[in-house]
Design a protein around this motif. Sequence first.
Motif, PDB file in Angstrom:
ATOM      1  N   GLU A 108      21.982  -3.350  57.237  1.00  0.00           N
ATOM      2  CA  GLU A 108      23.114  -4.055  57.843  1.00  0.00           C
ATOM      3  C   GLU A 108      24.244  -4.286  56.840  1.00  0.00           C
ATOM      4  N   ASN A 109      24.507  -3.283  56.031  1.00  0.00           N
ATOM      5  CA  ASN A 109      25.597  -3.327  55.061  1.00  0.00           C
ATOM      6  C   ASN A 109      26.951  -3.230  55.768  1.00  0.00           C
ATOM      7  N   THR A 110      27.935  -3.963  55.264  1.00  0.00           N
ATOM      8  CA  THR A 110      29.272  -3.946  55.877  1.00  0.00           C
ATOM      9  C   THR A 110      30.350  -3.371  54.956  1.00  0.00           C
ATOM     10  N   ASN A 111      30.042  -3.137  53.680  1.00  0.00           N
ATOM     11  CA  ASN A 111      31.040  -2.650  52.722  1.00  0.00           C
ATOM     12  C   ASN A 111      30.850  -1.161  52.445  1.00  0.00           C
ATOM     13  N   PHE A 112      31.931  -0.389  52.589  1.00  0.00           N
ATOM     14  CA  PHE A 112      31.843   1.066  52.469  1.00  0.00           C
ATOM     15  C   PHE A 112      32.937   1.633  51.573  1.00  0.00           C
ATOM     16  N   TYR A 113      32.544   2.654  50.803  1.00  0.00           N
ATOM     17  CA  TYR A 113      33.503   3.464  50.073  1.00  0.00           C
ATOM     18  C   TYR A 113      33.492   4.852  50.727  1.00  0.00           C
ATOM     19  N   ASN A 114      34.504   5.090  51.570  1.00  0.00           N
ATOM     20  CA  ASN A 114      34.578   6.348  52.322  1.00  0.00           C
ATOM     21  C   ASN A 114      35.406   7.368  51.551  1.00  0.00           C
ATOM     22  N   PHE A 115      34.858   8.561  51.391  1.00  0.00           N
ATOM     23  CA  PHE A 115      35.571   9.593  50.648  1.00  0.00           C
ATOM     24  C   PHE A 115      36.838   9.990  51.388  1.00  0.00           C
ATOM     25  N   ASN A 116      37.934  10.068  50.627  1.00  0.00           N
ATOM     26  CA  ASN A 116      39.214  10.481  51.189  1.00  0.00           C
ATOM     27  C   ASN A 116      39.463  11.949  50.866  1.00  0.00           C
ATOM     28  N   LYS A 117      39.752  12.250  49.609  1.00  0.00           N
ATOM     29  CA  LYS A 117      39.865  13.621  49.109  1.00  0.00           C
ATOM     30  C   LYS A 117      40.034  13.571  47.607  1.00  0.00           C
ATOM     31  N   GLU A 118      39.924  14.752  46.983  1.00  0.00           N
ATOM     32  CA  GLU A 118      40.038  14.866  45.526  1.00  0.00           C
ATOM     33  C   GLU A 118      39.005  13.960  44.861  1.00  0.00           C
ATOM     34  N   THR A 119      39.459  12.892  44.183  1.00  0.00           N
ATOM     35  CA  THR A 119      38.533  11.962  43.518  1.00  0.00           C
ATOM     36  C   THR A 119      38.838  10.521  43.939  1.00  0.00           C
ATOM     37  N   THR A 120      39.083  10.336  45.237  1.00  0.00           N
ATOM     38  CA  THR A 120      39.434   9.005  45.746  1.00  0.00           C
ATOM     39  C   THR A 120      38.513   8.608  46.901  1.00  0.00           C
ATOM     40  N   TRP A 121      38.048   7.362  46.840  1.00  0.00           N
ATOM     41  CA  TRP A 121      37.225   6.769  47.887  1.00  0.00           C
ATOM     42  C   TRP A 121      37.928   5.505  48.379  1.00  0.00           C
ATOM     43  N   ASN A 122      38.137   5.407  49.679  1.00  0.00           N
ATOM     44  CA  ASN A 122      38.811   4.249  50.260  1.00  0.00           C
ATOM     45  C   ASN A 122      37.787   3.181  50.637  1.00  0.00           C
ATOM     46  N   PHE A 123      38.078   1.939  50.251  1.00  0.00           N
ATOM     47  CA  PHE A 123      37.182   0.844  50.608  1.00  0.00           C
ATOM     48  C   PHE A 123      37.458   0.389  52.036  1.00  0.00           C
ATOM     49  N   ASN A 124      36.378   0.234  52.815  1.00  0.00           N
ATOM     50  CA  ASN A 124      36.491  -0.235  54.192  1.00  0.00           C
ATOM     51  C   ASN A 124      35.367  -1.225  54.491  1.00  0.00           C
ATOM     52  N   GLN A 125      35.660  -2.135  55.401  1.00  0.00           N
ATOM     53  CA  GLN A 125      34.647  -3.095  55.836  1.00  0.00           C
ATOM     54  C   GLN A 125      34.424  -2.977  57.336  1.00  0.00           C
ATOM     55  N   LYS A 126      33.164  -3.054  57.728  1.00  0.00           N
ATOM     56  CA  LYS A 126      32.813  -3.084  59.145  1.00  0.00           C
ATOM     57  C   LYS A 126      32.400  -4.500  59.529  1.00  0.00           C
ATOM     58  N   LYS A 127      32.451  -4.780  60.808  1.00  0.00           N
ATOM     59  CA  LYS A 127      32.008  -6.079  61.294  1.00  0.00           C
ATOM     60  C   LYS A 127      30.478  -6.074  61.391  1.00  0.00           C
ATOM     61  N   PRO A 128      29.836  -7.217  61.162  1.00  0.00           N
ATOM     62  CA  PRO A 128      28.365  -7.280  61.226  1.00  0.00           C
ATOM     63  C   PRO A 128      27.794  -6.711  62.522  1.00  0.00           C
ATOM     64  N   LYS A 129      28.469  -6.922  63.643  1.00  0.00           N
ATOM     65  CA  LYS A 129      27.946  -6.426  64.919  1.00  0.00           C
ATOM     66  C   LYS A 129      27.964  -4.897  64.983  1.00  0.00           C
ATOM     67  N   GLU A 130      28.829  -4.265  64.165  1.00  0.00           N
ATOM     68  CA  GLU A 130      28.918  -2.801  64.166  1.00  0.00           C
ATOM     69  C   GLU A 130      27.731  -2.148  63.457  1.00  0.00           C
ATOM     70  N   VAL A 131      27.066  -2.894  62.575  1.00  0.00           N
ATOM     71  CA  VAL A 131      25.978  -2.312  61.778  1.00  0.00           C
ATOM     72  C   VAL A 131      24.644  -3.001  62.051  1.00  0.00           C
TER      73      VAL A 131
END
Length: 303
Positions: A108-131
Amino acid sequence: MKIKTILFSASIMLAGLSAKSQDFKKTEDIKAIKSMCGCYEVQFNFTETFSYSKDSLYKKSPVKHETALEWVELLEDQPNKISLQHLLITGKTEESIVKHWRQDWLFENTNFYNFNKETTWNFNQKKPKEVKGQWTQKVYQVDDSPRYEGTATWIHADGRHYWENTTDAPLPRREHTIRNDYNILKRTNVQETTATGWIHDQDNSKLIRKDSEKDVLLAQEKGHDVYTKVEDSKCILAQNYWKKNNAIWKKVRDQWEIIFLKNRTLSLEKKVDNQFLFMKLFELKPDATREDVNKIIDSYIVK
């Protein structure tokens, strides 16, 4: 009043049954994840299935069939986090051991580092109900920098135990040494435990991503990695290697954790002093200090 009391009691009983069911489900999830530990003979299989390039000279990646021996070490075993370190055995001495990829499983993790491109990862948060009820698989490179991650529910049905997710990732090492015509591998990963080990099945899309433009599909790929369990004694070299080197890599993981806890977009330098990060970390001795480790990693963080 009696009806209200009966209804209230029934709701309490149903809530209790639901909680027990959820606890049993989580126990099955943990059992499946931890079953991926141990010594395995691995078959790596990849083939490019479809190409969509308009270039008449387009050349597919070669079909890949390789075998290896791999030890999967249980690093952490907590109620909401399980960490597995892969160690590749390429020869008959400890010098032949390669610290391979790592997979962390968070409940039930809510914190994500989603790969964008090259060498960059975008930080995103989900709501607890989503996970709710889901496990995030966070996959790391050989230097413990981020690679890709995604969240999904483990499924236990019809005698099968599997987890499936689609997420963006950098090019794998087998590709970035021979290809530069695409920059995103959108991976659909299925990890399924079996009676003889586990399978990592992949249906991947090779994408070209540019800022402010729609992704372009260049080709599709099928991956089928089969992990067959063998006696742990066959991986004794990797086990001994890890006993000697675990401490230094714990320092590496600790520094990355400090960086991840900043909860912001992360960009890395490809090279520093004309060296990739993994090269510098692989050169460290087991007794290297935390300051040595931190200085190296921090030098690759784009401020």
